[in-house]
Design an enzyme around this catalytic site. Structure first.
Site, PDB file in Angstrom:
ATOM      1  N   HIS A 183      -1.003 -13.186  -1.190  1.00 14.20           N
ATOM      2  CA  HIS A 183      -2.211 -13.648  -0.502  1.00 14.20           C
ATOM      3  C   HIS A 183      -2.096 -15.108  -0.068  1.00 14.20           C
ATOM      4  CE1 HIS A 183      -4.742 -10.181  -2.458  1.00 14.20           C
ATOM      5  NE2 HIS A 183      -3.915  -9.760  -1.537  1.00 14.20           N
TER       6      HIS A 183
ATOM      7  N   VAL B 296       1.111   4.256  -3.603  1.00 12.94           N
ATOM      8  CA  VAL B 296       0.622   5.627  -3.442  1.00 12.94           C
ATOM      9  C   VAL B 296       1.817   6.536  -3.135  1.00 12.94           C
ATOM     10  CG1 VAL B 296      -0.985   7.113  -2.210  1.00 12.94           C
ATOM     11  CG2 VAL B 296      -1.556   4.703  -2.543  1.00 12.94           C
TER      12      VAL B 296
ATOM     13  N   ASP C  57      -5.701 -17.879   1.875  1.00 12.36           N
ATOM     14  CA  ASP C  57      -5.210 -19.138   1.306  1.00 12.36           C
ATOM     15  C   ASP C  57      -5.724 -20.259   2.199  1.00 12.36           C
ATOM     16  OD1 ASP C  57      -3.851 -21.266   0.233  1.00 12.36           O
ATOM     17  OD2 ASP C  57      -1.858 -20.589   0.861  1.00 12.36           O
TER      18      ASP C  57
ATOM     19  N   GLY D 245       4.734   6.357  -4.246  1.00 14.38           N
ATOM     20  CA  GLY D 245       5.990   5.614  -4.160  1.00 14.38           C
ATOM     21  C   GLY D 245       6.269   5.101  -2.755  1.00 14.38           C
TER      22      GLY D 245
ATOM     23  N   HIS E 265       0.837  -1.207   0.000  1.00 10.87           N
ATOM     24  CA  HIS E 265       0.000   0.000   0.000  1.00 10.87           C
ATOM     25  C   HIS E 265       0.868   1.251   0.000  1.00 10.87           C
ATOM     26  CE1 HIS E 265      -4.259  -1.516   0.912  1.00 10.87           C
ATOM     27  NE2 HIS E 265      -3.535  -2.567   0.593  1.00 10.87           N
TER      28      HIS E 265
ATOM     29  N   ASP F  51       3.720 -20.318   0.498  1.00  5.32           N
ATOM     30  CA  ASP F  51       3.867 -21.425  -0.442  1.00  5.32           C
ATOM     31  C   ASP F  51       2.979 -21.193  -1.676  1.00  5.32           C
ATOM     32  OD1 ASP F  51       1.293 -21.816   0.472  1.00  5.32           O
ATOM     33  OD2 ASP F  51       1.771 -23.576   1.679  1.00  5.32           O
TER      34      ASP F  51
HETATM   35  C1  HEM Z   1      -4.690  -7.175  -7.314  1.00  3.91           C
HETATM   36  C2  HEM Z   1      -4.149  -6.493  -6.352  1.00  3.91           C
HETATM   37  C3  HEM Z   1      -4.568  -6.629  -4.932  1.00  3.91           C
HETATM   38  C4  HEM Z   1      -5.799  -6.479  -4.377  1.00  3.91           C
HETATM   39  C5  HEM Z   1      -7.092  -6.116  -5.071  1.00  3.91           C
HETATM   40  C6  HEM Z   1      -5.652  -6.753  -2.960  1.00  3.91           C
HETATM   41  C7  HEM Z   1      -6.674  -6.682  -2.043  1.00  3.91           C
HETATM   42  C8  HEM Z   1      -6.590  -7.143  -0.754  1.00  3.91           C
HETATM   43  C9  HEM Z   1      -7.688  -7.194   0.171  1.00  3.91           C
HETATM   44  C10 HEM Z   1      -9.093  -6.705  -0.104  1.00  3.91           C
HETATM   45  C11 HEM Z   1      -7.229  -7.753   1.312  1.00  3.91           C
HETATM   46  C12 HEM Z   1      -8.026  -8.039   2.573  1.00  3.91           C
HETATM   47  C13 HEM Z   1      -7.849  -6.950   3.596  1.00  3.91           C
HETATM   48  C14 HEM Z   1      -8.740  -7.223   4.784  1.00  3.91           C
HETATM   49  O1  HEM Z   1      -9.958  -7.346   4.580  1.00  3.91           O
HETATM   50  O2  HEM Z   1      -8.227  -7.340   5.905  1.00  3.91           O
HETATM   51  C15 HEM Z   1      -5.843  -8.054   1.112  1.00  3.91           C
HETATM   52  C16 HEM Z   1      -5.021  -8.638   2.048  1.00  3.91           C
HETATM   53  C17 HEM Z   1      -3.676  -8.818   1.870  1.00  3.91           C
HETATM   54  N1  HEM Z   1      -2.925  -8.389   0.801  1.00  3.91           N
HETATM   55 FE1  HEM Z   1      -3.633  -7.787  -0.964  1.00  3.91          FE
HETATM   56  N2  HEM Z   1      -4.351  -7.070  -2.707  1.00  3.91           N
HETATM   57  C18 HEM Z   1      -3.663  -6.995  -3.876  1.00  3.91           C
HETATM   58  C19 HEM Z   1      -2.308  -7.180  -4.044  1.00  3.91           C
HETATM   59  C20 HEM Z   1      -1.433  -7.413  -3.018  1.00  3.91           C
HETATM   60  C21 HEM Z   1       0.001  -7.331  -3.120  1.00  3.91           C
HETATM   61  C22 HEM Z   1       0.754  -6.916  -4.378  1.00  3.91           C
HETATM   62  C23 HEM Z   1       0.499  -7.644  -1.901  1.00  3.91           C
HETATM   63  C24 HEM Z   1       1.936  -7.690  -1.436  1.00  3.91           C
HETATM   64  C25 HEM Z   1       2.972  -7.883  -2.211  1.00  3.91           C
HETATM   65  C26 HEM Z   1      -0.615  -7.958  -1.038  1.00  3.91           C
HETATM   66  C27 HEM Z   1      -0.533  -8.408   0.245  1.00  3.91           C
HETATM   67  C28 HEM Z   1      -1.625  -8.715   1.036  1.00  3.91           C
HETATM   68  C29 HEM Z   1      -1.521  -9.437   2.291  1.00  3.91           C
HETATM   69  C30 HEM Z   1      -0.266 -10.041   2.889  1.00  3.91           C
HETATM   70  C31 HEM Z   1      -2.813  -9.482   2.821  1.00  3.91           C
HETATM   71  C32 HEM Z   1      -3.245 -10.071   4.167  1.00  3.91           C
HETATM   72  C33 HEM Z   1      -3.223  -8.941   5.183  1.00  3.91           C
HETATM   73  C34 HEM Z   1      -3.444  -9.383   6.619  1.00  3.91           C
HETATM   74  O3  HEM Z   1      -3.692 -10.557   6.883  1.00  3.91           O
HETATM   75  O4  HEM Z   1      -3.346  -8.495   7.499  1.00  3.91           O
HETATM   76  N3  HEM Z   1      -1.776  -7.776  -1.737  1.00  3.91           N
HETATM   77  N4  HEM Z   1      -5.468  -7.665  -0.141  1.00  3.91           N
END
Ligand code: HEM
Ligand SMILES: *[C@@H]1O[C@H](CO)[C@@H](O)[C@H](O)[C@H]1NC(C)=O
Ligand SMILES: *[C@@H]1O[C@H](CO)[C@@H](O)[C@H](O)[C@H]1NC(C)=O
Length: 329
Positions: free
Chosen positions: A192, A73, A243, A75, A69, A251
């Site tokens: 994810h 935004v 996952d 950079g 995030h 993984d």
């Molecule tokens: C297509 C692009 C992406 C979308 C639409 C997206 C969207 C989301 C959403 C909606 C969540 C759930 C947040 C919540 O409800 O707590 C999430 C969680 C997460 N995202 Fe993404 N994400 C994207 C790409 C990425 C990228 C590029 C990364 C890191 C390199 C990332 C890392 C994570 C991680 C690790 C979680 C789990 C967070 C937690 O458990 O606290 N995501 N993402």
């Protein structure tokens, strides 16, 4: 004599400044940026992330997501960490971000060890890498030397942050706007493989998605499983593994789940519908085939690219003293 000494000092200081200036003129990050100015920086950050992780393992996915995030935004400049009524962290896209106190803790220790040297943006980039390692992913060298931004504005998330209802074409565009290709897109969404999403970000797929029921791209057996986890009109903040079955391990099972129609976010499952993104998912699952790709190796490479989005280096920005606010002069 005194004059000579003074002149010599002036000369030396000028020389040092010239060397410092020339070394930052490249305006890029490099591995080991703090090796002489704060040799213990990376180990202090690592042990701080580790000690918080032992108490609360959810900070690992939290920090990885926070770095993403931050980078999308303005950079990778730690703008996400700044407090304020309309700061980036107040935007809807920043909902459920966590791990702020880990960064504050590391910064506090680094300010004792080498005041004014290590940027909050670098702390976040390194903490994201350490988080992947703690969840049994493969390590990579993080180029450092980022400087911290001084602006954080919630409205900057509009149009920049990828959304979970975005089409693959929009996701490709948003990544391309940051210098990331489709391969990086699939690889990075593989993050994810750890962490969770709140029921409220995907339960629209479970009820009344079509006139006949749930989103048809979800495996029917999985729909009832998710409906049990996220009952209609109940606590939308309940967190569900992104996952299924392996949410604490870095993984490829996140990709295997997409193949089975078990993606949680609509944007995740769409990686299996587009021809090109699907090819990359398949390559991560066929690691031994001739076209196979190692997810963990690719992840480090794509993270280095993501971590370098629009970075501020040299004399741009500042080194924040406290990560949640810009310096006062
Ligand atoms: C297509 C692009 C992406 C979308 C639409 C997206 C969207 C989301 C959403 C909606 C969540 C759930 C947040 C919540 O409800 O707590 C999430 C969680 C997460 N995202 Fe993404 N994400 C994207 C790409 C990425 C990228 C590029 C990364 C890191 C390199 C990332 C890392 C994570 C991680 C690790 C979680 C789990 C967070 C937690 O458990 O606290 N995501 N993402
Ligand atoms: C944030 O950005 C919006 C849109 O560019 C602008 O109208 C607003 O003045 C900015 N807010 C601050 C506090 O700078
Ligand atoms: C959605 O579906 C549920 C159960 O299938 C039903 O009770 C509810 O009335 C529907 N809501 C809308 C807005 O159609």
């Amino acid at each position: 004599m005194e004059d000579n000494c003074f002149n010599q000092t002036v000369f030396l200081v000028t020389l040092l400044l010239a060397i410092a200036a020339s070394s930052v003129r490249g305006h890029s990050t490099r591995v080991g940026f703090y090796s002489s100015t704060c040799p213990r920086a990376e180990s202090i950050i690592k042990s701080t992330v580790e000690s918080h992780f032992k108490l609360d393992p959810t900070i690992a996915p939290g920090l990885l997501r926070m770095h993403f995030h931050d980078c999308f935004v303005r950079g990778c400049d730690a703008s996400i960490l700044i407090d304020g009524p309309n700061a980036e962290k107040t935007a809807p896209a920043s909902q459920f971000l966590k791990g702020y106190k880990v960064i504050d803790d590391a910064k506090f220790q680094l300010e004792c060890e080498c005041p004014g040297v290590v940027s909050c943006a670098d702390i976040l980039a390194l903490a994201a890498r350490d988080s992947v390692v703690l969840t049994k992913g493969t390590s990579w060298a993080v180029p450092t030397g980022r400087r911290d931004g001084t602006v954080s504005n919630a409205s900057d998330t509009d149009g920049n942050m990828p959304g979970f209802q975005d089409t693959i074409d929009v996701l490709k565009q948003k990544f391309a706007a940051k210098g990331l290709n489709t391969r990086d897109l699939v690889t990075l969404v593989g993050a994810h493989t750890i962490g969770t999403a709140a029921c409220e970000v995907f339960s629209y797929r479970l009820y009344n998605f079509t006139s006949t029921g749930a989103d048809p791209s979800i495996n029917p057996a999985f729909v009832s499983h998710l409906q049990a986890l996220c009952p209609q009109n109940r606590d939308g903040s309940r967190q569900i593994a992104l996952d299924t079955g392996s949410a604490d391990r870095f993984d490829t099972s996140f990709f295997a789940n997409l193949r089975e129609g078990k993606g949680i976010l609509e944007s995740d499952q769409r990686l299996w519908t587009d021809d090109l993104t699907k090819r990359f998912v398949q390559r991560f699952l066929e690691v031994r085939g001739s076209l196979g790709l190692s997810f963990n190796v690719e992840f480090g490479k794509s993270m280095v690219k993501m971590s370098n989005i629009e970075v501020k280096t040299g004399t741009m920005g500042e080194i924040r003293k406290v990560c949640s606010k810009v310096n006062e002069y």
